[in-house]
Design a protein around this motif. Sequence first.
Motif: not given
Length: 514
Positions: A84-107
């Motif tokens: 459960a901890v891994l699943a919830l952590s994976a979901c929260l990590t995905f949401l963070m990645w979704l928000a921050m991944a574009p930084f790589g080509f927007l910076k």
Amino acid sequence: MWLAMLGLLNGIIMGLVYSVKELWFGVFFVLVPFAGIMMSKKKTSLFLIGYGLGYYIIGLSFLFKLTGVLPLPAYTANVVLALAVLALSACLTFLMWLAMAPFGFLKRGSGSDIFLLAALYTLGEWLPEIVPVLSFPWFRLAVVATSAPLFIQGASLLGSLFVSFLIVLLNGMIARLLIRRRLEFSSGLAGILLGAVLLYGEVRLYQSTPQEGHQVLVVQGNHEGSEKWAMRSGDILKDYERLIYEYADSPVALVVLPETALPYTVAENKETTRTLSLWSRRLPAEILLGAIEREETEAGEEMFYNVVYHVTEQGIDRTVYRKQVLVPFGEYLPFENILGKYVPWLLDFMAGNYFEAGASPVIFETGLGRAGTLICYESVFSKLAMESVREGAQFLVIVSNDSWFQDTPAMREHHAHAILRAVEEDRYVIRAGNTGISSIIDNRGRVVAGMKEKESGGFCALAAPVSELSVYAGTGDIFPVVLCGIYILLLLGHVCVLIFSAFSDIINRQYKNL
């Protein structure tokens, strides 16, 4: 792969800063490596994933306290909770990645990247609040910063997400200074913004707070979860009666008892209703307490609600607040048809714990002023507190049952959210926890009086009504909405550039072939 491991290490350290009270000051510099790597020329997707997993797994480790609650052998329960901890952590990590991944080509490789980084990280904290089913806005850097009252006053302007933005901005500014070894315009601008918010906080903390208030008695029964539900109604009622009369050592206007302080259908129990009205007459004071409400539909179906009752000398008020945001797997079973079929023991685990959700905020008219209420988990949602204040609440009451947190950092983190609600809404917050942490928090986020966890007793302190709306209460979540708009525009701009470049290449090739 080494970037993923580095991100995992940075995330673990951030998780420890979030969870260990003595390390709270680390929030102002632990993200410096994070910011430095994100602003480098390296591909950072794996780094982001490693950071998110490390951060959230450490932060969610308190869930292992549920081992003794699950109707499973200890080994099996630990495996289930680990998944459960891994699943919830994976979901929260995905949401963070979704928000921050574009930084790589927007910076842009310039100093302005520190503002972009802070903005995208803030969106990564906002998404877990607005995404249905996965809604879990527990992890905000602002929670850690509540140990520094001066720093969190900006929440009254643009909410707790603004405080998180400032924390990441500070870390980014330090990283940029270490990389460039000189002060850039953007770093200076960030410094001015941080200085202005700190100055605002200094002024706000030393402004006079409302003086025309009344004494409030908060009672903490300290009944452990399983113990409370096993107690007879008469015994638990007598226990609270003893505590109320023992600690009401001065005239009080309001008594606040925790979530499900009386864990049964109070309004249907004549002895209890008579006793409650008797308390109100003898003190004399009004009472807000958590209990259970039963409602029968026209079809004969029984529905139960987790509620707050308002008791006066005349008895229980007809106005009842029903909890709006229920805890998944604690008060309702998400995806019940699927999980009930493939994980049948969950139905046994949830037996007797099904509740229906309320539809709207409720404002109680009390001698202290108009009270808005939140029940337990609801206090981590800024929007619910804001709705109550906009409906006219002059102070907020939070009733909670954190007994299953036991001695984990989650109890302190939950209390920190109440501090943020006080600052955001510019309202006194009266928090009554079953096993703690109970407190009265002023409208600047300072604890006026309180009790530690695992103590039985009560305390009296002054609380005052406030009528004016804070900037945040008036404007709402405009800050993350604006950030989201900028995010979309930047993405659209990048896509347009890619399309234009591709179209130009096609035209050039056609021209060369002529």
